[in-house]
Write a protein that holds these residues in place. Structure first.
Motif, PDB file in Angstrom:
ATOM      1  N   GLU A  86       3.632 -56.032  75.245  1.00  0.00           N
ATOM      2  CA  GLU A  86       3.805 -55.933  76.696  1.00  0.00           C
ATOM      3  C   GLU A  86       4.559 -54.664  77.082  1.00  0.00           C
ATOM      4  OE1 GLU A  86       5.788 -59.370  78.096  1.00  0.00           O
ATOM      5  OE2 GLU A  86       4.128 -60.742  77.689  1.00  0.00           O
ATOM      6  N   PHE A  87       5.672 -54.406  76.402  1.00  0.00           N
ATOM      7  CA  PHE A  87       6.458 -53.221  76.703  1.00  0.00           C
ATOM      8  C   PHE A  87       5.638 -51.947  76.498  1.00  0.00           C
ATOM      9  CE2 PHE A  87      10.395 -55.801  75.961  1.00  0.00           C
ATOM     10  CZ  PHE A  87      11.015 -55.526  77.169  1.00  0.00           C
ATOM     11  N   VAL A  88       4.958 -51.873  75.365  1.00  0.00           N
ATOM     12  CA  VAL A  88       4.258 -50.640  75.014  1.00  0.00           C
ATOM     13  C   VAL A  88       3.086 -50.397  75.960  1.00  0.00           C
ATOM     14  CG1 VAL A  88       2.974 -49.456  73.201  1.00  0.00           C
ATOM     15  CG2 VAL A  88       5.016 -50.782  72.611  1.00  0.00           C
ATOM     16  N   ILE A  89       2.308 -51.433  76.265  1.00  0.00           N
ATOM     17  CA  ILE A  89       1.186 -51.272  77.187  1.00  0.00           C
ATOM     18  C   ILE A  89       1.674 -50.828  78.568  1.00  0.00           C
ATOM     19  CG2 ILE A  89      -0.416 -52.644  78.588  1.00  0.00           C
ATOM     20  CD1 ILE A  89      -1.727 -51.731  76.113  1.00  0.00           C
ATOM     21  N   THR A  90       2.770 -51.401  79.020  1.00  0.00           N
ATOM     22  CA  THR A  90       3.321 -51.015  80.316  1.00  0.00           C
ATOM     23  C   THR A  90       3.708 -49.544  80.314  1.00  0.00           C
ATOM     24  OG1 THR A  90       4.166 -53.256  80.642  1.00  0.00           O
ATOM     25  CG2 THR A  90       5.090 -51.528  82.033  1.00  0.00           C
ATOM     26  N   ALA A  91       4.391 -49.110  79.260  1.00  0.00           N
ATOM     27  CA  ALA A  91       4.791 -47.705  79.168  1.00  0.00           C
ATOM     28  C   ALA A  91       3.576 -46.787  79.113  1.00  0.00           C
ATOM     29  CB  ALA A  91       5.664 -47.505  77.929  1.00  0.00           C
ATOM     30  N   MET A  92       2.578 -47.165  78.344  1.00  0.00           N
ATOM     31  CA  MET A  92       1.392 -46.323  78.218  1.00  0.00           C
ATOM     32  C   MET A  92       0.670 -46.170  79.557  1.00  0.00           C
ATOM     33  SD  MET A  92       0.019 -47.899  74.629  1.00  0.00           S
ATOM     34  CE  MET A  92      -1.389 -46.832  74.387  1.00  0.00           C
ATOM     35  N   ASP A  93       0.580 -47.267  80.311  1.00  0.00           N
ATOM     36  CA  ASP A  93      -0.082 -47.170  81.608  1.00  0.00           C
ATOM     37  C   ASP A  93       0.719 -46.298  82.568  1.00  0.00           C
ATOM     38  OD1 ASP A  93      -2.333 -48.169  83.340  1.00  0.00           O
ATOM     39  OD2 ASP A  93      -0.608 -48.744  84.555  1.00  0.00           O
ATOM     40  N   ILE A  94       2.048 -46.397  82.527  1.00  0.00           N
ATOM     41  CA  ILE A  94       2.891 -45.546  83.364  1.00  0.00           C
ATOM     42  C   ILE A  94       2.622 -44.074  83.075  1.00  0.00           C
ATOM     43  CG2 ILE A  94       5.287 -44.806  83.720  1.00  0.00           C
ATOM     44  CD1 ILE A  94       6.094 -47.765  83.414  1.00  0.00           C
ATOM     45  N   SER A  95       2.377 -43.740  81.808  1.00  0.00           N
ATOM     46  CA  SER A  95       2.208 -42.328  81.447  1.00  0.00           C
ATOM     47  C   SER A  95       1.026 -41.682  82.171  1.00  0.00           C
ATOM     48  CB  SER A  95       2.035 -42.178  79.934  1.00  0.00           C
ATOM     49  OG  SER A  95       0.765 -42.640  79.497  1.00  0.00           O
ATOM     50  N   ILE A  96       0.004 -42.458  82.477  1.00  0.00           N
ATOM     51  CA  ILE A  96      -1.159 -41.885  83.173  1.00  0.00           C
ATOM     52  C   ILE A  96      -0.769 -41.437  84.584  1.00  0.00           C
ATOM     53  CG2 ILE A  96      -3.496 -42.377  84.026  1.00  0.00           C
ATOM     54  CD1 ILE A  96      -3.839 -44.284  81.678  1.00  0.00           C
ATOM     55  N   CYS A  97       0.271 -42.057  85.160  1.00  0.00           N
ATOM     56  CA  CYS A  97       0.694 -41.707  86.513  1.00  0.00           C
ATOM     57  C   CYS A  97       1.251 -40.284  86.588  1.00  0.00           C
ATOM     58  CB  CYS A  97       1.754 -42.689  87.004  1.00  0.00           C
ATOM     59  SG  CYS A  97       1.197 -44.404  87.118  1.00  0.00           S
ATOM     60  N   PHE A  98       1.880 -39.795  85.509  1.00  0.00           N
ATOM     61  CA  PHE A  98       2.478 -38.463  85.571  1.00  0.00           C
ATOM     62  C   PHE A  98       1.795 -37.451  84.648  1.00  0.00           C
ATOM     63  CE2 PHE A  98       5.002 -40.571  82.204  1.00  0.00           C
ATOM     64  CZ  PHE A  98       4.943 -39.625  81.187  1.00  0.00           C
ATOM     65  N   ALA A  99       0.800 -37.890  83.896  1.00  0.00           N
ATOM     66  CA  ALA A  99       0.195 -37.024  82.884  1.00  0.00           C
ATOM     67  C   ALA A  99      -0.574 -35.857  83.491  1.00  0.00           C
ATOM     68  CB  ALA A  99      -0.730 -37.846  81.995  1.00  0.00           C
ATOM     69  N   ASP A 100      -0.578 -34.745  82.764  1.00  0.00           N
ATOM     70  CA  ASP A 100      -1.438 -33.606  83.072  1.00  0.00           C
ATOM     71  C   ASP A 100      -2.622 -33.627  82.113  1.00  0.00           C
ATOM     72  OD1 ASP A 100       0.198 -32.458  85.096  1.00  0.00           O
ATOM     73  OD2 ASP A 100       1.559 -31.713  83.538  1.00  0.00           O
ATOM     74  N   PHE A 101      -3.725 -33.004  82.534  1.00  0.00           N
ATOM     75  CA  PHE A 101      -4.948 -32.997  81.734  1.00  0.00           C
ATOM     76  C   PHE A 101      -5.516 -31.580  81.655  1.00  0.00           C
ATOM     77  CE2 PHE A 101      -5.118 -37.498  81.302  1.00  0.00           C
ATOM     78  CZ  PHE A 101      -4.508 -37.995  82.457  1.00  0.00           C
ATOM     79  N   PRO A 102      -6.217 -31.255  80.576  1.00  0.00           N
ATOM     80  CA  PRO A 102      -6.679 -29.874  80.380  1.00  0.00           C
ATOM     81  C   PRO A 102      -7.750 -29.433  81.357  1.00  0.00           C
ATOM     82  CG  PRO A 102      -7.513 -31.309  78.646  1.00  0.00           C
ATOM     83  CD  PRO A 102      -6.516 -32.104  79.416  1.00  0.00           C
ATOM     84  N   THR A 103      -8.526 -30.379  81.898  1.00  0.00           N
ATOM     85  CA  THR A 103      -9.528 -30.035  82.909  1.00  0.00           C
ATOM     86  C   THR A 103      -9.480 -31.061  84.026  1.00  0.00           C
ATOM     87  OG1 THR A 103     -11.396 -31.353  82.064  1.00  0.00           O
ATOM     88  CG2 THR A 103     -11.031 -29.176  81.054  1.00  0.00           C
TER      89      THR A 103
END
Length: 640
Positions: A397-414
């Motif tokens: 639960e903790f890890v999935i929550t953290a991973m989903d949060i990361s998409i909110c601030f992530a940058d992408f190459p294209t």
């Protein structure tokens, strides 16, 4: 999320209520461990010269030399010898975890600041104690001035045009720069047996692979901290498939000839760069139609890319034998089963799955990405041989929550990749150390008992991850592409639940895990029917190369150990010796008594040896080969 004493508080519109699992209220995780200063000095395995040196780094005294070396050389940011250089594991963990907490608060994941603080402390504790790790790009990029690239796995798309092919080269370079890997299917490119609009003959995809291979060899991943990782795929009905199959085997014939002639063809050798196609894993995408033709000894049509016309009908069995022979010679190509892959696709209304990432664990839409994190299974194995089922569920639960949060601030190459990833939010929770877990449990890797435990843990992880994803959908909404794909997504979730029900657990440990996995699938699918899911994909089984070393894992991913003592050459000339630490526990589980060495009457307990005669050995552990027996295996680029 809850402590081991309570139950999880489910997500509500007001945000997640977070309860403790690993931490103690009022005590910061850093204050619970003993810290020590170390010197990290890495020498070149070729000549003994020093190629990395950082003195006075800070780690818990429980961390091995290898784990500290990996983190110091790979993940600490800043130029060595400058005040900006990180020197403590505390700095590294804080840089990442505090970024996740801030993003979670900003995007409404937590019910209160107090819940956000508990979340921060729980992640910190788990990372500090090597319970799990994020994938390498998180450690490379999060909290730094670099683009916040968090995904390890990318899938690109290449069309039959020079502009698209050149874009492929550029996009891969940007992905490698951020410490990640990419895969691509080249089957849209017309074959070398078709004509160009100008009347000339096309080069074909194998020709264009040379340029991409050279680029990958030049741009080392993550700022020269590890090799670039890439996958190249070709459909089995492509007219150039026969050339593609033998490409790497032919080049490795050159490697052996040049090595025997005295050229330096080792990893990082000055002459290895002259050989082509060595920076990618190759895979053939096979169809059910092709496999049936192989079984029945029939012909199989190779079709033009431009108009679908039949260019040649080949002997399917002969091509399959060529694939097997090449794989035996050089470990490439692998196989990807197109129809099966797409039958488990949650988003077919958006597009087919045509490719994978470099290590084949992530398969989804073109121009997409997936960030990974892996749990260390040995941290959940109790002293009595049982499995910490409830704590494992809470950790997922903790890890999935953290991973989903990361998409909110992530940058992408294209921008294309960013749009797809934000719309479909693909995650890849996984695990490491399965081989060590089975060894410690006295279960042969290739046994019904071993497979039963592996299936049970995998189903529990996957079911919990999707259940958590459904809860997150109730808090912050489902992924943008869910409405379009609701019915196929629910169909795949039912297929997963049915696969879980088909598990036949062997032994009390696997039975307890499957019981909880069934509960997770039932709850998750019920929630998903109501709220949808936050993520179009939740889990993968990654190789966990670098992060496996960071977590002091004896075995990586789902593999058995390839040797009890391993010598690993590192990019840049460094090396490390890795000794399997699970052997004593495995011997105890198999019934071998501990006895004193007879070589000295003053032998201390630390030098005690193991008797070679077991007191008892249950029949369920008998095997003709040890679970760590060596064998030819596919040579994967490092993922994770």
């Amino acid at each position: 999320m809850t402590t081991g004493k309570g139950r999880t508080a489910r997500g509500t519109v007001g945000g997640l209520k977070v309860e403790r699992v690993w931490t103690t209220e009022g005590v910061h995780p850093y204050d619970e461990v003993a810290w020590e200063r170390r010197d990290v000095v890495m020498t070149n395995w070729r000549d003994g010269s020093i190629n990395f040196e950082q003195r006075g780094v800070e780690f818990p005294d429980s961390w091995s030399v290898n784990a500290a070396n990996i983190v110091t050389t790979k993940y600490f940011r800043g130029a060595v010898g400058t005040p900006q250089r990180e020197w403590s594991l505390k700095q590294l963990i804080d840089r990442v975890v505090k970024t996740y907490r801030a993003a979670g608060e900003q995007h409404g994941y937590f019910a209160s600041p107090a819940d956000a603080e508990v979340f921060e402390h729980e992640l910190t504790w788990m990372l500090l104690h090597q319970v799990f790790s994020f994938n390498s790009p998180v450690w490379f990029n999060v909290g730094t001035a670099s683009p916040q690239q968090v995904s390890a796995c990318f899938i690109l798309a290449v069309d039959d045009s020079m502009d698209s092919i050149l874009d492929w080269y550029k996009e891969e370079g940007l992905i490698f720069k951020g410490g990640s890997g990419s895969g691509v299917n080249l089957s849209r490119i017309r074959s070398s047996r078709e004509l160009l609009s100008s009347g000339g003959t096309a080069s074909g995809p194998v020709s264009f692979m040379r340029g991409a291979d050279a680029s990958a060899g030049t741009i080392k991943s993550g700022g020269a901290t590890r090799r670039a990782a890439k996958m190249v795929i070709l459909d089995v009905d492509h007219p150039d498939i026969e050339e593609f199959v033998v490409t790497k085997a032919r080049e490795e014939d050159k490697i052996r000839a040049l090595r025997d002639a005295g050229f330096d063809m080792d990893l990082g050798g000055k002459d290895i760069v002259s050989v082509q196609y060595q920076n990618a894993n190759n895979s053939v995408r096979v169809s059910d139609e092709f496999m049936r033709a192989v079984e029945e000894g029939k012909g199989f049509d190779l079709r033009a890319r431009l108009d679908g016309s039949v260019i040649e009908t080949i002997d399917a069995k002969k091509l399959f034998a060529s694939i097997a022979q090449a794989a035996w010679e050089c470990a490439d190509p692998g196989l990807q089963y197109d129809d099966t892959i797409n039958d488990w696709h949650t988003c077919p209304e958006t597009g087919r799955i045509t490719a994978s990432n470099p290590c084949s664990e992530y398969l989804h839409l073109d121009n997409s990405s997936c960030n990974l994190a892996s749990l260390n299974l040995m941290k959940f194995l109790r002293a009595d041989g049982g499995f910490e089922v409830e704590r494992f569920v809470k950790s997922v639960e903790f890890v999935i929550t953290a991973m989903d949060i990361s998409i909110c601030f992530a940058d992408f190459p294209t921008e294309k990749i960013g749009e797809t990833t934000r719309a479909y939010r693909q995650l890849g929770i996984g695990y490491a150390n399965l081989g060590a877990l089975l060894m410690a449990s006295g279960l042969p890797y290739d046994s019904e008992g071993g497979r039963s435990v592996a299936a049970a843990i995998t189903s529990l992880m996957n079911g919990t991850a999707y259940r958590r994803s459904a809860e997150l959908a109730g808090v912050v909404g489902p992924y943008d592409g869910y409405a379009r794909n609701a019915e196929p997504h629910k169909r795949v979730m039912r297929k997963h639940a049915a696969a879980n029900d088909a598990i036949k657990p062997t032994g009390s440990v696997a039975t307890a895990i499957v019981r909880e996995a069934t509960k997770q699938w039932q709850q998750g699918n019920k929630l998903g029917e109501k709220s949808g899911w936050r993520n179009s994909q939740a889990s993968v089984l990654a190789p966990t190369g670098t992060i496996g070393l960071m977590m002091d894992c004896d075995t990586t991913g789902v593999e058995p150990d390839l040797a009890l003592v391993k010598f690993k050459k590192l990019v840049g000339g460094g090396s490390m010796q890795i000794v399997n630490q699970t052997v004593p526990r495995a011997l105890r589980s198999l019934g071998y008594p501990r006895s004193r060495s007879r070589r000295s009457s003053s032998t201390s307990p630390s030098t005690a040896t193991w008797s070679t005669r077991p007191v008892s050995r249950p029949s369920t552990t008998r095997s003709s080969t040890a679970p760590w027996a060596t064998g030819r295996s596919r040579r994967w680029a490092m993922c994770g």
